[in-house]
Write an enzyme that holds these catalytic residues in place. Structure first.
Site, PDB file in Angstrom:
ATOM      1  CG  HIS A  34       3.576   1.707  -0.715  1.00  0.00           C
ATOM      2  ND1 HIS A  34       2.660   1.220  -1.632  1.00  0.00           N
ATOM      3  CD2 HIS A  34       3.388   0.984   0.419  1.00  0.00           C
ATOM      4  CE1 HIS A  34       1.952   0.262  -1.065  1.00  0.00           C
ATOM      5  NE2 HIS A  34       2.378   0.087   0.182  1.00  0.00           N
ATOM      6  CG  HIS A 115       8.261  -5.650   1.019  1.00  0.00           C
ATOM      7  ND1 HIS A 115       8.032  -5.684   2.378  1.00  0.00           N
ATOM      8  CD2 HIS A 115       7.027  -5.680   0.449  1.00  0.00           C
ATOM      9  CE1 HIS A 115       6.737  -5.741   2.609  1.00  0.00           C
ATOM     10  NE2 HIS A 115       6.096  -5.737   1.454  1.00  0.00           N
TER      11      HIS A 115
END
Lengths: 171, 171
Positions: A34, A115
């Protein structure tokens, strides 16, 4: 109860991330791959309706956007974390900002680096070894992001999605 | 791609289920505790918009309902699975039926037994041993169910929630 907000990428990108995570990420089994948009925050269950309303309202004002993953990065020496870097873009920043202001206000003392974590809690040697190899590799992936997810954390530290919010349809 | 539809219960009930699952459930790290409403089915990504619309339409016609977990059960000798039994009720059955008819049609050659799995792939001795102990215990929990979740499965067999649908607000 602890909540957080994240983007879950496509199966394709998650499978790529997991090919690294299964070896390097201590949180591999706690949550699928995620992009964190709002870090874990604590709220009482009776605050939830207001929180849901606020997220819905933010999601509605942000259009779906293209997310680009373009290289590997590391937070070493701050933490021994390795990640796939998501290119910064205005929509993502706006989403991040709005989900941390107003009723959802939170100040961070570091900059937002979007990220997908693929390794964490590595020891120093493994971190520099793995990152040393990965930074020679290319990663290049684009996909549409059209939803965000509110999650809560269980006692065993795993996360469950409570509700998803489509972007750009709340107006 | 493989999809499925499930109810994720409250943190409280999930934590209770996980206290058993961590010891007895081989799928413990693949998905949080849940009630399966529509078993894994295969669909192409281009069929997804129609599937989402159909689930939305079903969810909209079913009102939130009270889910009651009232005892432990086992599917032994069919499979060595132990579960917390969810009391059958008309709304849950209607939901199950509608999510397996029309565009989502699927026939099962067994009866729907709503449940939260807490142990599976146990060997015969462990299954009868654990279930023998659990059936002496009481479990009694009620909570409101106001949403269902569509999930997809990753290559590592973990599940990600793609979208949640609130019950009873689609009319």
């Amino acid at each position: 109860m602890k909540y957080g907000i994240a983007i879950f990428p496509s199966k394709k990108l998650q499978d790529i991330a997991n090919s690294y995570r299964k070896r390097y990420d201590s949180h591999y089994s706690l949550i699928p791959p995620h992009v964190t948009i709002k870090e874990a925050f604590t709220a009482e269950e009776d605050e939830l309706p207001e929180i849901l309303e606020e997220i819905q309202s933010v999601a509605g004002t942000v259009d779906p956007f293209t997310m680009e993953v373009y290289k590997f990065g590391s937070f070493h020496p701050v933490t021994n974390t390795i990640y796939m870097k998501v290119r910064e873009n205005e929509t993502l920043s706006a989403l991040r900002n709005r989900l941390n202001s107003g009723k959802l206000e939170h100040h961070y003392d570091y900059q937002f680096v979007p990220h997908i974590t693929i390794g964490q809690e590595l020891d120093n040697d493994e971190c520099s070894d793995v990152f040393g190899r990965l930074k020679m590799e290319t990663v290049n992936h684009e996909e549409k992001v059209d939803r965000i997810s509110l999650l809560y954390q269980l006692d065993n530290n795993m996360w469950t999605v409570y509700e998803t919010f489509r972007l750009g349809i709340g107006e």
